[in-house]
Motif scaffolding. Sequence first.
Motif, PDB file in Angstrom:
ATOM      1  N   ASP A 142       0.863  -1.182   0.000  1.00 53.26           N
ATOM      2  CA  ASP A 142       0.000   0.000   0.000  1.00 53.26           C
ATOM      3  C   ASP A 142       0.898   1.229   0.000  1.00 53.26           C
ATOM      4  OD1 ASP A 142      -1.694   2.117   0.467  1.00 53.26           O
ATOM      5  OD2 ASP A 142      -2.679   1.231   2.218  1.00 53.26           O
ATOM      6  N   LYS A 154       5.007   9.028   2.902  1.00 54.94           N
ATOM      7  CA  LYS A 154       3.756   8.579   3.516  1.00 54.94           C
ATOM      8  C   LYS A 154       2.607   9.479   3.080  1.00 54.94           C
ATOM      9  CE  LYS A 154       1.870   7.236   8.036  1.00 54.94           C
ATOM     10  NZ  LYS A 154       1.723   5.803   7.701  1.00 54.94           N
ATOM     11  N   GLY A 155       1.487   8.876   2.721  1.00 52.64           N
ATOM     12  CA  GLY A 155       0.310   9.625   2.302  1.00 52.64           C
ATOM     13  C   GLY A 155       0.306  10.010   0.837  1.00 52.64           C
ATOM     14  N   LYS A 156       1.353   9.670   0.110  1.00 55.33           N
ATOM     15  CA  LYS A 156       1.421   9.992  -1.317  1.00 55.33           C
ATOM     16  C   LYS A 156       0.660   8.950  -2.137  1.00 55.33           C
ATOM     17  CE  LYS A 156       4.184  13.548  -0.789  1.00 55.33           C
ATOM     18  NZ  LYS A 156       3.702  14.930  -1.028  1.00 55.33           N
ATOM     19  N   HIS A 157       0.010   9.439  -3.180  1.00 53.68           N
ATOM     20  CA  HIS A 157      -0.771   8.564  -4.055  1.00 53.68           C
ATOM     21  C   HIS A 157      -0.058   8.399  -5.398  1.00 53.68           C
ATOM     22  CE1 HIS A 157      -4.435   8.296  -1.535  1.00 53.68           C
ATOM     23  NE2 HIS A 157      -4.012   9.475  -1.101  1.00 53.68           N
ATOM     24  N   THR A 185       0.442   4.332  -0.019  1.00 54.87           N
ATOM     25  CA  THR A 185       0.137   5.467   0.850  1.00 54.87           C
ATOM     26  C   THR A 185       0.797   5.318   2.220  1.00 54.87           C
ATOM     27  OG1 THR A 185      -1.927   4.490   1.656  1.00 54.87           O
ATOM     28  CG2 THR A 185      -2.057   5.894  -0.313  1.00 54.87           C
ATOM     29  N   GLU A 186       1.269   4.107   2.554  1.00 57.24           N
ATOM     30  CA  GLU A 186       1.985   3.907   3.813  1.00 57.24           C
ATOM     31  C   GLU A 186       3.416   4.428   3.742  1.00 57.24           C
ATOM     32  OE1 GLU A 186       1.793  -0.239   4.628  1.00 57.24           O
ATOM     33  OE2 GLU A 186      -0.271  -0.155   5.379  1.00 57.24           O
TER      34      GLU A 186
END
Length: 313
Positions: free
Chosen positions: A74, A90-93, A76-77
């Motif tokens: 994943d 972290k949090g990037k798409h 976004t982790e």
Amino acid sequence: MTELVCASATRGQAVPTFVGVRTFLGAPYIANLDDAHADFVVLGVPFDEGTWGWPGERYGPRAMRESSQEYNHDLTEGFYYVDGDRTVLKGKHWVDVGDVPVMPTVPAQTDDKITEMVRKIRSRGAFPIVLGGDHSITFPILRAFDIPVTVIHFDAHLDTWNGAPGNLDHASWVNRSVQLPNVKKVVQVGPRGLANDEEAMGNARKAHTIIITAEQVHRKGVDWVLSQIPTAENVYITLDVDVMDPTLAPGTGTLEPDGLNFAEIDGLLKGAATKGRLVGMDIVEVNPMRDGSTRTEQTAIRLLIDTLGSAFK
């Protein structure tokens, strides 16, 4: 029917490396760029008609997508590093939009498609990650930018030879790029050994590029090299994997001994990414036909993640 749960309860691979359709790092595949809502958009350019040497770079994007499954999770982790007990991105798409439509034997049309698709990625407010392909593709990528950029060019070669009139190839793309009004400076890191000549050096001098040889990197170190790279408003990084030593990256068309080791190229990329606002990056000249071990593409993927992690906290 019993559901098989493949995902780990902790950060790690979402599925085994042999499962699923291959996208870069397992990112969602988006067929229509209009639907690409992401921080990072991965675009493949399976093109090697610009090469003078070994063909096979057209298979680079596919090979990098395959090898990237080692880091499939994943996204976004983010990405965790044991050293420093830290997580980056972290949090990037991320999304993968597949490949540029290649027009075999009509390279100008392929180049136009590259420019069109990179321009569209940028119009979505996303960061373009371009997987090549031979190094000629960097010119149509740069053509898509409507902002001033400093190009930081990692390569064993200057790529400033005189091509045939009207020709664009992987050994002459810098000559064209320095004529673009948005390209303000080119910094060339890693040319070395017997892989260049007076013609290439003469054209580089005419273009006023900054040249830092691999031998200088070895002698003076990463910090000194980074001190020679000027800060800029916007930075674009192009990574030709032949800048690395062939023991580290044998899967490329034009091998030259005494290239950069991993610590050198990793430190240089991470430092270069902080010289201004990083606005795009490509990885070129990966030729999986010359490296059955896959270490070339695996190393390139790690370098990409480290570079982005340095630029985007």
